[in-house]
Design a protein around this motif. Structure first.
Motif, PDB file in Angstrom:
ATOM      1  N   HIS A 157       0.778  -1.238   0.000  1.00 32.32           N
ATOM      2  CA  HIS A 157       0.000   0.000   0.000  1.00 32.32           C
ATOM      3  C   HIS A 157       0.812   1.291   0.000  1.00 32.32           C
ATOM      4  O   HIS A 157       0.256   2.335   0.212  1.00 32.32           O
ATOM      5  N   ASP A 158       2.128   1.253  -0.124  1.00 35.39           N
ATOM      6  CA  ASP A 158       2.934   2.494  -0.232  1.00 35.39           C
ATOM      7  C   ASP A 158       2.403   3.624   0.657  1.00 35.39           C
ATOM      8  O   ASP A 158       2.080   4.717   0.181  1.00 35.39           O
ATOM      9  N   THR A 159       2.309   3.325   1.923  1.00 33.94           N
ATOM     10  CA  THR A 159       1.611   4.227   2.848  1.00 33.94           C
ATOM     11  C   THR A 159       2.398   5.501   3.179  1.00 33.94           C
ATOM     12  O   THR A 159       3.604   5.454   3.366  1.00 33.94           O
ATOM     13  N   PHE A 160       1.684   6.636   3.245  1.00 35.74           N
ATOM     14  CA  PHE A 160       2.256   7.869   3.812  1.00 35.74           C
ATOM     15  C   PHE A 160       1.995   7.854   5.311  1.00 35.74           C
ATOM     16  O   PHE A 160       0.833   7.876   5.742  1.00 35.74           O
ATOM     17  N   SER A 205       3.216   7.770  -8.437  1.00 37.39           N
ATOM     18  CA  SER A 205       2.825   8.756  -9.449  1.00 37.39           C
ATOM     19  C   SER A 205       3.279   8.356 -10.848  1.00 37.39           C
ATOM     20  O   SER A 205       4.466   8.210 -11.102  1.00 37.39           O
ATOM     21  N   ASP A 206       2.337   8.135 -11.726  1.00 35.25           N
ATOM     22  CA  ASP A 206       2.611   7.978 -13.159  1.00 35.25           C
ATOM     23  C   ASP A 206       1.322   8.299 -13.915  1.00 35.25           C
ATOM     24  O   ASP A 206       0.411   8.913 -13.343  1.00 35.25           O
ATOM     25  N   GLN A 207       1.209   7.878 -15.159  1.00 38.85           N
ATOM     26  CA  GLN A 207       0.056   8.307 -15.961  1.00 38.85           C
ATOM     27  C   GLN A 207      -1.283   7.888 -15.357  1.00 38.85           C
ATOM     28  O   GLN A 207      -2.300   8.559 -15.540  1.00 38.85           O
ATOM     29  N   HIS A 209      -1.524   6.848 -11.933  1.00 40.53           N
ATOM     30  CA  HIS A 209      -1.485   6.918 -10.462  1.00 40.53           C
ATOM     31  C   HIS A 209      -1.087   8.312 -10.016  1.00 40.53           C
ATOM     32  O   HIS A 209      -0.172   8.896 -10.572  1.00 40.53           O
ATOM     33  N   THR A 210      -1.803   8.803  -9.002  1.00 43.01           N
ATOM     34  CA  THR A 210      -1.403  10.059  -8.371  1.00 43.01           C
ATOM     35  C   THR A 210      -1.356   9.805  -6.869  1.00 43.01           C
ATOM     36  O   THR A 210      -2.074   8.930  -6.377  1.00 43.01           O
ATOM     37  N   PRO A 211      -0.527  10.556  -6.128  1.00 36.89           N
ATOM     38  CA  PRO A 211      -0.384  10.283  -4.683  1.00 36.89           C
ATOM     39  C   PRO A 211      -1.715  10.430  -3.942  1.00 36.89           C
ATOM     40  O   PRO A 211      -1.945   9.769  -2.939  1.00 36.89           O
ATOM     41  N   MET A 212      -2.577  11.312  -4.422  1.00 38.48           N
ATOM     42  CA  MET A 212      -3.922  11.420  -3.862  1.00 38.48           C
ATOM     43  C   MET A 212      -4.868  10.959  -4.961  1.00 38.48           C
ATOM     44  O   MET A 212      -4.699  11.367  -6.123  1.00 38.48           O
ATOM     45  N   PHE A 213      -5.794  10.103  -4.629  1.00 36.77           N
ATOM     46  CA  PHE A 213      -6.759   9.649  -5.623  1.00 36.77           C
ATOM     47  C   PHE A 213      -8.087   9.385  -4.911  1.00 36.77           C
ATOM     48  O   PHE A 213      -8.230   9.746  -3.735  1.00 36.77           O
ATOM     49  N   HIS A 214      -9.062   8.858  -5.622  1.00 40.30           N
ATOM     50  CA  HIS A 214     -10.387   8.691  -4.997  1.00 40.30           C
ATOM     51  C   HIS A 214     -10.872   7.258  -5.135  1.00 40.30           C
ATOM     52  O   HIS A 214     -10.668   6.628  -6.173  1.00 40.30           O
ATOM     53  N   ARG A 331      -2.893  12.481 -14.029  1.00 44.63           N
ATOM     54  CA  ARG A 331      -2.231  13.617 -13.374  1.00 44.63           C
ATOM     55  C   ARG A 331      -2.900  14.938 -13.739  1.00 44.63           C
ATOM     56  O   ARG A 331      -2.933  15.861 -12.919  1.00 44.63           O
ATOM     57  N   ALA A 332      -3.460  15.010 -14.954  1.00 50.57           N
ATOM     58  CA  ALA A 332      -4.135  16.246 -15.390  1.00 50.57           C
ATOM     59  C   ALA A 332      -5.347  16.571 -14.505  1.00 50.57           C
ATOM     60  O   ALA A 332      -5.747  17.726 -14.397  1.00 50.57           O
ATOM     61  N   PHE A 333      -5.915  15.544 -13.837  1.00 46.41           N
ATOM     62  CA  PHE A 333      -7.066  15.763 -12.955  1.00 46.41           C
ATOM     63  C   PHE A 333      -6.745  16.804 -11.882  1.00 46.41           C
ATOM     64  O   PHE A 333      -7.617  17.515 -11.408  1.00 46.41           O
ATOM     65  N   PHE A 334      -5.466  16.808 -11.479  1.00 45.14           N
ATOM     66  CA  PHE A 334      -5.111  17.607 -10.298  1.00 45.14           C
ATOM     67  C   PHE A 334      -4.136  18.727 -10.626  1.00 45.14           C
ATOM     68  O   PHE A 334      -3.501  19.285  -9.751  1.00 45.14           O
ATOM     69  N   ASP A 335      -4.030  19.078 -11.930  1.00 50.83           N
ATOM     70  CA  ASP A 335      -3.159  20.170 -12.351  1.00 50.83           C
ATOM     71  C   ASP A 335      -3.826  21.533 -12.202  1.00 50.83           C
ATOM     72  O   ASP A 335      -3.168  22.546 -12.309  1.00 50.83           O
ATOM     73  N   ALA A 336      -5.139  21.544 -12.022  1.00 47.09           N
ATOM     74  CA  ALA A 336      -5.891  22.804 -11.921  1.00 47.09           C
ATOM     75  C   ALA A 336      -5.673  23.681 -13.157  1.00 47.09           C
ATOM     76  O   ALA A 336      -5.485  24.883 -13.051  1.00 47.09           O
ATOM     77  N   ASP A 337      -5.664  23.089 -14.329  1.00 49.96           N
ATOM     78  CA  ASP A 337      -5.521  23.835 -15.580  1.00 49.96           C
ATOM     79  C   ASP A 337      -6.923  24.146 -16.114  1.00 49.96           C
ATOM     80  O   ASP A 337      -7.695  23.247 -16.406  1.00 49.96           O
TER      81      ASP A 337
END
Ligand code: DAH
Length: 360
Positions: A157-160, A205-207, A209-214, A331-337
């Protein structure tokens, strides 16, 4: 020039010079008002002899009349000019496009949209929403979910982890929404039917996966719920969510510490073109994990696994959003562009409903 002629040309000049109706009114009062210059002339008539009066009467009355006519004509001109000025100033160019209202310009993020969509679908099946905190205890994220202390699944689970507290306890950012299963079973009496959408965190993090997801978790606990119900719920959900009449599903055996048996679910799709088409084709795409809730988990929540049983599933919201709406990079989901949200976002007042359509 006689006195009267002088007076007349003075008054007519003043009338011609008046540039507003207010100025003109002043000229009128000065000439025809009670103490006006023309009125003063009229008053002199009484003191004249009949002969003089016969001569001066028509002359003064003529003056009065011409001044009145000049005033009227000038008033008309000024009124028309004032009206034209107003029309000019208040002109609306009806050919201009309307400026969009803020509610038209703003956009709903696809993640919010998909959460609204799946909420509409599961609410219709009788589920309610449960929530839990993003910062979670190790116990609720792992131990209560039947992860043994040094089980390798904990590392997957690569936990923080947060800095340890004074008593040594280490809080963490929840790696999945499954701890809300525990919170719900500890706080509600069966029958339980909840879904728990929310944020989850893993160091990745890659195409895709993001560190925060839902994720959205589903949990059903009562006395007779079985895998047949689970399959029906998931199939109905997938058909409604992907807005297709038929869907092929494949349940593969898998492992999760908190379910027994555990399964991963693939849906049939077609990947021959540029985009993935759900509901047709011979390819498979994994979309969720599920299973019957492990008796240890039920016991950990203070319920008797000989009396209660049920099923659960967990699904990545971002992933099904990418699939449904053809968005290639998570990753674009969370770029706020703003350009991205303008393109992929949803109109704010188009709330997804089963009767009105989920995505329109
Ligand atoms: N929590 C799992 C994960 O994040 C997903 C999952 C699988 C949830 C099976 C469940 C389940 O409730 O039954 O990978």
């Amino acid at each position: 020039m006689s006195e009267l002629e002088n007076l007349e040309s003075e008054i007519l000049a003043a009338i011609a010079a008046a540039s507003t109706e207010a100025d003109l009114e002043e000229v009128r009062v000065a000439a025809l008002g009670k103490k006006g210059s023309v009125s003063e002339q009229l008053k002199t008539l009484g003191k004249l002899s009949p002969e003089e009066r016969r001569e001066m009467g028509p002359a003064i009355n003529g003056l009065k009349q011409r001044v009145g006519e000049a005033l009227g004509a000038r008033r008309e001109v000024l009124q028309e000019a004032a009206l034209n000025a107003r029309l000019e100033a208040e002109r609306i160019d009806v050919t201009l496009p309307l400026r969009a209202a803020p509610s038209e310009a703003g956009r709903i993020h696809p993640v919010s949209q998909v959460i609204d969509e799946l909420t509409a679908i599961f609410a219709d099946m009788g589920f309610s929403i449960a929530e839990g905190p993003d910062v979670e205890t190790d116990h609720l994220n792992f131990t209560a979910l039947n992860f043994p202390e040094d089980h390798p699944a904990r590392d997957m689970h690569d936990t923080f982890f947060l800095h340890p507290k004074e008593d040594g306890e280490r809080m963490l950012l929840r790696t999945h929404t499954s701890p809300v299963q525990i919170r719900t079973m500890m706080s509600q009496k069966p029958p339980i039917r909840v879904i728990t959408p929310g944020r989850t965190y893993r160091c990745d993090s890659d195409q895709t996966h993001t560190p925060m997801f839902h994720q959205v978790e589903g949990l059903v606990i009562d006395k007779g719920s079985h895998i047949g119900h689970l399959k029906w719920v998931l199939e109905e959900f997938c058909k409604a969510f992907f807005e297709v009449d038929e869907i092929k599903m494949r349940f593969r055996p898998s492992f999760f510490p908190f379910t027994e048996p555990s399964m991963e679910v693939d849906i049939g799709c077609d990947r021959s073109g540029n985009e993935v088409k759900i509901g047709e084709g011979d390819d498979w795409l994994e979309i969720l994990g599920c299973g019957m809730v492990h008796p240890n988990v039920i016991r950990n929540c203070g319920l008797d696994p000989d009396e209660y049983q049920g099923f659960a599933w967990g699904m990545g919201i971002d992933r099904i959003a990418m699939l449904k709406y053809g968005m290639p990079d998570l990753r674009a989901f969370f770029d706020a562009d703003v350009r991205w949200i303008d393109h992929y976002g949803f109109r704010p007042l188009d709330l997804p409903t089963l009767f009105g359509g989920l995505s329109r």
